[in-house]
Design an enzyme around this catalytic site. Sequence first.
Site, PDB file in Angstrom:
ATOM      1  CB  CYS A  42      29.669  45.453  36.128  1.00 21.49           C
ATOM      2  SG  CYS A  42      29.066  47.246  35.601  1.00 21.49           S
TER       3      CYS A  42
ATOM      4  CG  ASN B  29      28.846  44.975  40.667  1.00 20.07           C
ATOM      5  OD1 ASN B  29      28.106  45.312  40.132  1.00 20.07           O
ATOM      6  ND2 ASN B  29      28.893  43.859  41.653  1.00 20.07           N
TER       7      ASN B  29
END
Length: 644
Positions: free
Chosen positions: A2, A77
């Site tokens: 992400c 992430n």
Amino acid sequence: MCGFSGFLLRHVMEREAAQRRVREMTATLRHRGPDDEGAWSDGRAALGFARLSIIDLSSAGHQPMETSDGQTVLTFNGEIYNFREIRADLEARGCVFRSHTDSEVILHGYRVWGDEVLNHLRGMFAIAIWDRSKRRLLLARDRVGKKPLNYAITDDGLIFGSEIKAILAWPGFATEPDYLALHKFLTYQYIPAPDTAFRGIRKLPAGSKLVVEVGSDGQLSPPSIERYWQLPGPRPRYGSVNTQELIEELTNRLAEAVRLRLTSDVPLGAFLSGGVDSSAIVAMMAHHGTGRVKTFSIGFENEDYDETRFARMVAERYGTDHHEFVVRPDAVAILPKLIHHYNEPFADPSAVPTFYLAELARQHVTVALNGDGGDECFMGYGRYTAMQAVSKIDHVPKWFRYLGAGAIDALPLRGRVGNRARKVASLLRADAEARQHRYSFTISAFADADKAAGYGEAMRAQLAESALDLLEPYLDEGETLVSGANWADIHVYLPDDLMVKVDIATMAHSLESRSPLLDHVFLEWALTLPENVTMAGGTTKAIFKKAMEPYLPNDVLYRPKMGFGCPVDHWLRGELREMAYDLLLSSRASSRGIVNRSAVQSMLDEHCSGRYPHHTRLWPLLIMEMWFRIWIEGENDVVRTQAA
């Protein structure tokens, strides 16, 4: 996989305004996470998130993620491969989970262990945690630096993001070049952490955490940065091993690292270049995975850069669902895209095929395993062989080496032969006590002598220090020049070139990339293998190749290493020639004072005529000039306005 952004303010902002601000920052990262987005703020801190759904595709994986009491908030992430084991431990301690994500495991782990949660994680990650009760922000990156995290300290507070472009979205942030960082770029073709090309923006180094606290008076503490993990040390020179037992252990450890990375709720495949490392990963996937492996290869019409025939051998051996694409790159069109996505000058030519490969793979899968890290784990670079040879001239008197260098300089050599001769002459002059200068001829775009002769006014002050000095402590730690070079690569080239290249290229296409050979447990073990084992008989990656003999054809294992490059030298004489002349000799480029116009003119003329290859210097100069125009001057169409 992400992208996230956020900030911690010196003065509280209205909550809704803070959420709008962080959404604007996160909007620059939607290519990293097109599946969902979120924003959270309490007015003091804000976190924004762009999600690429991989594990638990439901809305339960939405970020930013809060604990049930709302006191701890997370953005994350990456992927944690041992999250199920950690979850079981936390559940035994009384933690109650609302999702099946690895994100929630980190969140609860922080509440139980604090910052020590980082040492429990096996995977790749960049993390931001706002602890409201302690008024404390934690930022952290994984051990090897697979996931990026940038930050800036401003009058408003601390601003951070997965990519630099998220920070530049902050209102009023000045986009000014950092000339010391550009000085390093012209040596390495990338910018080592903690520097970035933008003044005031920093990279959090791999394996590090950053903490900022809000004091009782509302003021922010200075950022505290420390490493939470380090490798034990460079590999030893000599060691005695049982080869058969070692091969068995290597194979088992590699199989485990691959198996851990096969967890996914979306389609998964592998990059297959045809080299030893990616081929080994595909072999392990085929042996230990489930179902037919999807593999992806990129080739070039120029056979000097094409490995697809070797990739095909491996694909046929394991019956993979193989996808192959011969790239006919539009170099003029691809360069502005690369410069936009990489945020700062990045001139590793292999970024071009990696970008195309990620685009191809994303048409079929959301996750792809790769072979990155094999050369660092098992000493696979040809330059290590060169360093072995260099070590053998240590006994030669300096006066005699200088005499030999002068004789080489006097030879009327041209082209590739002349280029190699020039490097040998530089090597003979290098101080045997300054290992970084002996290693430089294998890694530098611009040597220190090139800079001294060609730098313009804006860069003259940078000549006071050599960019190569960054490598000195790592090279000096090695027992030999070879192990020192390997140690330096692991700490600089690996996180700041290879990891950046793959992260940006894959995330540009919303593709997650996983690197089994860079599993930190595997890497720690690989670094215990002595040099006389990894480079037995002067063969690079000797023990790894031996271990893979039952799995891969000898034509793949024992052919000359090609690397994952592209024909930049030909492009600069062909389709990029006009652009290179127009951009690099333009009045705007000359006025920057980076490299003297006359020096650039000579390099262009000599390269394009075939008299002397300068592509390793012209390519970074071209990248840097386009970066100035796109990122510093805000130009939208570099190609059309190149002559200005």
